[in-house]
Scaffold this motif. Structure first.
Motif, PDB file in Angstrom:
ATOM      1  N   UNK A  46       1.689  -1.764  -7.414  1.00  0.00           N
ATOM      2  CA  UNK A  46       0.388  -1.123  -7.636  1.00  0.00           C
ATOM      3  C   UNK A  46      -0.584  -1.341  -6.481  1.00  0.00           C
ATOM      4  N   UNK A  47      -0.424  -2.439  -5.733  1.00  0.00           N
ATOM      5  CA  UNK A  47      -1.364  -2.687  -4.639  1.00  0.00           C
ATOM      6  C   UNK A  47      -0.672  -3.361  -3.450  1.00  0.00           C
ATOM      7  N   UNK A  48      -1.142  -2.985  -2.253  1.00  0.00           N
ATOM      8  CA  UNK A  48      -0.662  -3.574  -1.010  1.00  0.00           C
ATOM      9  C   UNK A  48      -1.851  -4.263  -0.353  1.00  0.00           C
ATOM     10  N   UNK A  49      -1.771  -5.553  -0.146  1.00  0.00           N
ATOM     11  CA  UNK A  49      -2.898  -6.348   0.316  1.00  0.00           C
ATOM     12  C   UNK A  49      -3.246  -6.154   1.779  1.00  0.00           C
ATOM     13  N   UNK A  50      -4.376  -6.690   2.155  1.00  0.00           N
ATOM     14  CA  UNK A  50      -4.847  -6.562   3.532  1.00  0.00           C
ATOM     15  C   UNK A  50      -3.887  -7.244   4.510  1.00  0.00           C
ATOM     16  N   UNK A  51      -3.695  -6.621   5.651  1.00  0.00           N
ATOM     17  CA  UNK A  51      -2.842  -7.138   6.724  1.00  0.00           C
ATOM     18  C   UNK A  51      -1.373  -7.295   6.320  1.00  0.00           C
ATOM     19  N   UNK A  52      -0.984  -6.721   5.197  1.00  0.00           N
ATOM     20  CA  UNK A  52       0.340  -6.988   4.637  1.00  0.00           C
ATOM     21  C   UNK A  52       1.480  -6.679   5.600  1.00  0.00           C
ATOM     22  N   UNK A  53       1.392  -5.571   6.327  1.00  0.00           N
ATOM     23  CA  UNK A  53       2.456  -5.182   7.263  1.00  0.00           C
ATOM     24  C   UNK A  53       1.902  -4.982   8.675  1.00  0.00           C
ATOM     25  N   UNK A  54       0.783  -5.560   8.955  1.00  0.00           N
ATOM     26  CA  UNK A  54       0.156  -5.410  10.266  1.00  0.00           C
ATOM     27  C   UNK A  54       1.071  -5.938  11.369  1.00  0.00           C
ATOM     28  N   UNK A  55       1.114  -5.181  12.476  1.00  0.00           N
ATOM     29  CA  UNK A  55       1.863  -5.589  13.671  1.00  0.00           C
ATOM     30  C   UNK A  55       3.359  -5.764  13.425  1.00  0.00           C
ATOM     31  N   UNK A  56       3.897  -4.934  12.533  1.00  0.00           N
ATOM     32  CA  UNK A  56       5.349  -4.877  12.361  1.00  0.00           C
ATOM     33  C   UNK A  56       5.884  -3.712  13.202  1.00  0.00           C
ATOM     34  N   UNK A  57       7.178  -3.389  13.017  1.00  0.00           N
ATOM     35  CA  UNK A  57       7.796  -2.305  13.786  1.00  0.00           C
ATOM     36  C   UNK A  57       8.255  -1.170  12.877  1.00  0.00           C
ATOM     37  N   UNK A  58       7.554  -0.974  11.764  1.00  0.00           N
ATOM     38  CA  UNK A  58       7.933   0.071  10.809  1.00  0.00           C
ATOM     39  C   UNK A  58       7.917   1.447  11.464  1.00  0.00           C
ATOM     40  N   UNK A  59       8.890   2.261  11.083  1.00  0.00           N
ATOM     41  CA  UNK A  59       9.014   3.607  11.635  1.00  0.00           C
ATOM     42  C   UNK A  59       8.578   4.656  10.613  1.00  0.00           C
ATOM     43  N   UNK A  60       8.935   4.429   9.365  1.00  0.00           N
ATOM     44  CA  UNK A  60       8.600   5.374   8.298  1.00  0.00           C
ATOM     45  C   UNK A  60       8.123   4.599   7.071  1.00  0.00           C
ATOM     46  N   UNK A  61       7.044   5.075   6.459  1.00  0.00           N
ATOM     47  CA  UNK A  61       6.499   4.421   5.264  1.00  0.00           C
ATOM     48  C   UNK A  61       6.288   5.469   4.178  1.00  0.00           C
ATOM     49  N   UNK A  62       6.831   5.209   3.004  1.00  0.00           N
ATOM     50  CA  UNK A  62       6.598   6.055   1.828  1.00  0.00           C
ATOM     51  C   UNK A  62       5.951   5.194   0.748  1.00  0.00           C
ATOM     52  N   UNK A  63       4.720   5.525   0.413  1.00  0.00           N
ATOM     53  CA  UNK A  63       3.972   4.775  -0.610  1.00  0.00           C
ATOM     54  C   UNK A  63       4.298   5.373  -1.980  1.00  0.00           C
ATOM     55  N   UNK A  64       4.800   4.574  -2.922  1.00  0.00           N
ATOM     56  CA  UNK A  64       5.152   5.133  -4.238  1.00  0.00           C
ATOM     57  C   UNK A  64       3.928   5.563  -5.048  1.00  0.00           C
ATOM     58  N   UNK A  65       4.171   6.422  -6.030  1.00  0.00           N
ATOM     59  CA  UNK A  65       3.090   6.946  -6.873  1.00  0.00           C
ATOM     60  C   UNK A  65       2.343   5.843  -7.619  1.00  0.00           C
ATOM     61  N   UNK A  66       3.007   4.723  -7.841  1.00  0.00           N
ATOM     62  CA  UNK A  66       2.411   3.638  -8.618  1.00  0.00           C
ATOM     63  C   UNK A  66       1.295   2.909  -7.877  1.00  0.00           C
ATOM     64  N   UNK A  67       1.273   3.013  -6.540  1.00  0.00           N
ATOM     65  CA  UNK A  67       0.278   2.285  -5.743  1.00  0.00           C
ATOM     66  C   UNK A  67      -1.080   2.974  -5.830  1.00  0.00           C
ATOM     67  N   UNK A  68      -2.096   2.194  -6.204  1.00  0.00           N
ATOM     68  CA  UNK A  68      -3.449   2.732  -6.313  1.00  0.00           C
ATOM     69  C   UNK A  68      -4.355   2.285  -5.177  1.00  0.00           C
ATOM     70  N   UNK A  69      -4.004   1.176  -4.509  1.00  0.00           N
ATOM     71  CA  UNK A  69      -4.876   0.694  -3.435  1.00  0.00           C
ATOM     72  C   UNK A  69      -4.074   0.133  -2.267  1.00  0.00           C
ATOM     73  N   UNK A  70      -4.585   0.413  -1.056  1.00  0.00           N
ATOM     74  CA  UNK A  70      -4.021  -0.132   0.176  1.00  0.00           C
ATOM     75  C   UNK A  70      -5.129  -0.893   0.875  1.00  0.00           C
ATOM     76  N   UNK A  71      -4.931  -2.164   1.145  1.00  0.00           N
ATOM     77  CA  UNK A  71      -5.961  -3.014   1.697  1.00  0.00           C
ATOM     78  C   UNK A  71      -6.245  -2.780   3.164  1.00  0.00           C
ATOM     79  N   UNK A  72      -7.311  -3.391   3.648  1.00  0.00           N
ATOM     80  CA  UNK A  72      -7.719  -3.230   5.039  1.00  0.00           C
ATOM     81  C   UNK A  72      -6.636  -3.755   5.977  1.00  0.00           C
ATOM     82  N   UNK A  73      -6.404  -3.023   7.051  1.00  0.00           N
ATOM     83  CA  UNK A  73      -5.431  -3.398   8.086  1.00  0.00           C
ATOM     84  C   UNK A  73      -4.003  -3.548   7.563  1.00  0.00           C
ATOM     85  N   UNK A  74      -3.724  -3.001   6.410  1.00  0.00           N
ATOM     86  CA  UNK A  74      -2.412  -3.206   5.785  1.00  0.00           C
ATOM     87  C   UNK A  74      -1.263  -2.769   6.690  1.00  0.00           C
ATOM     88  N   UNK A  75      -1.454  -1.657   7.406  1.00  0.00           N
ATOM     89  CA  UNK A  75      -0.413  -1.154   8.302  1.00  0.00           C
ATOM     90  C   UNK A  75      -0.978  -0.913   9.711  1.00  0.00           C
TER      91      UNK A  75
END
Length: 244
Positions: free
Chosen positions: A32-61
């Motif tokens: 339901x939620x992804x916290x701040x800085x959760x994936x910051x400075x990673x090497x992700x290429x593709x991100x799909x946020x599921x329908x269940x997520x209602x909030x994405x925190x600051x600097x998360x990606x």
């Protein structure tokens, strides 16, 4: 790579921060939620946020230059500050109809050339799209406020449309959008056209002013290529040097 199981509902602050080898993540349906800085400075290429997520925190990606694909779920209500800033290879996104606010710097200095802002959005934060390479921008009627420097240095625009719901445009929201002289047409429906909005857009040859416009700001269309303009009956004030 990492797979988040369906049992996980929350990813905490900085959970995968700085995992520089992390290229892929699969989110479970219970998140339901992804916290701040959760994936910051990673090497992700593709991100799909599921329908269940209602909030994405600051600097998360934020700070993920490798990110090329981003898909939002339909349950998201807000995009946190600087959530995807610095995604220099992310060129296009569609924001779902569930989102009501776009946070400060949410997509600042990303590679966005195309964005669809839905009618659900009511506020666009400071620096939200600063430094992007958008070629066309339509701000829907639902948006009421545009923050400081929200579209600063977006000098690749060829078309600009601002909806009638906008009542607050903070300083520098559209600063330097004419620096590359690419804008050729604009449709303005907001009540007060800001000072200097399209000053120096030397290729601008077409402007539509909506019936909701009451004030044309100083130098709003100075040094443009306009040969004809229709000023609606709703206008009560034309600022100094507006069409100089």
């Amino acid at each position: 790579s990492v797979t988040i199981p369906d049992s996980v509902t929350t990813i905490g602050s900085s959970a995968f921060f700085g995992a520089t080898a992390l290229q892929a993540v699969t989110f479970g349906s219970g998140l339901t939620s992804i916290g701040q800085n959760a994936f910051q400075n990673t090497a992700l290429i593709s991100v799909t946020i599921p329908d269940s997520v209602t909030s994405i925190g600051s600097n998360a990606f934020s700070g993920i230059a490798s990110l090329t694909s981003l898909n939002f779920g339909s349950g998201l209500t807000g995009i946190g500050s600087y959530a995807f800033s610095g995604a220099s290879n992310l060129t296009s996104i569609t924001i779902p109809n569930s989102v009501t606010s776009i946070g400060n710097g949410a997509f600042a200095n990303s590679g966005l050339a195309s964005v669809s802002i839905p009618n659900s959005v009511t506020s666009i934060g400071d620096n939200a799209f600063q430094g992007t390479v958008l070629t066309s921008l339509t701000i829907p009627d639902s948006v009421k406020s545009i923050g400081y420097y929200a579209f600063r240095d977006v000098s690749s625009l060829t078309f600009l449309s601002i909806g009638s719901g906008v009542t607050s445009v903070d300083y520098g929201a559209f600063l330097n959008i004419c620096s590359n002289n690419t804008i050729v047409s604009a449709e303005l429906y907001l009540s007060v056209i800001p000072n200097n909005l399209l000053n120096g857009c030397t290729q601008l040859n077409s402007v539509i002013l909506g019936d909701s416009v009451t004030t044309i700001g100083s130098e709003a269309f100075q040094n443009t290529a306009l040969t004809s303009v229709t000023i609606p009956d709703s206008v009560t004030t034309i600022g100094s040097s507006a069409f100089f």
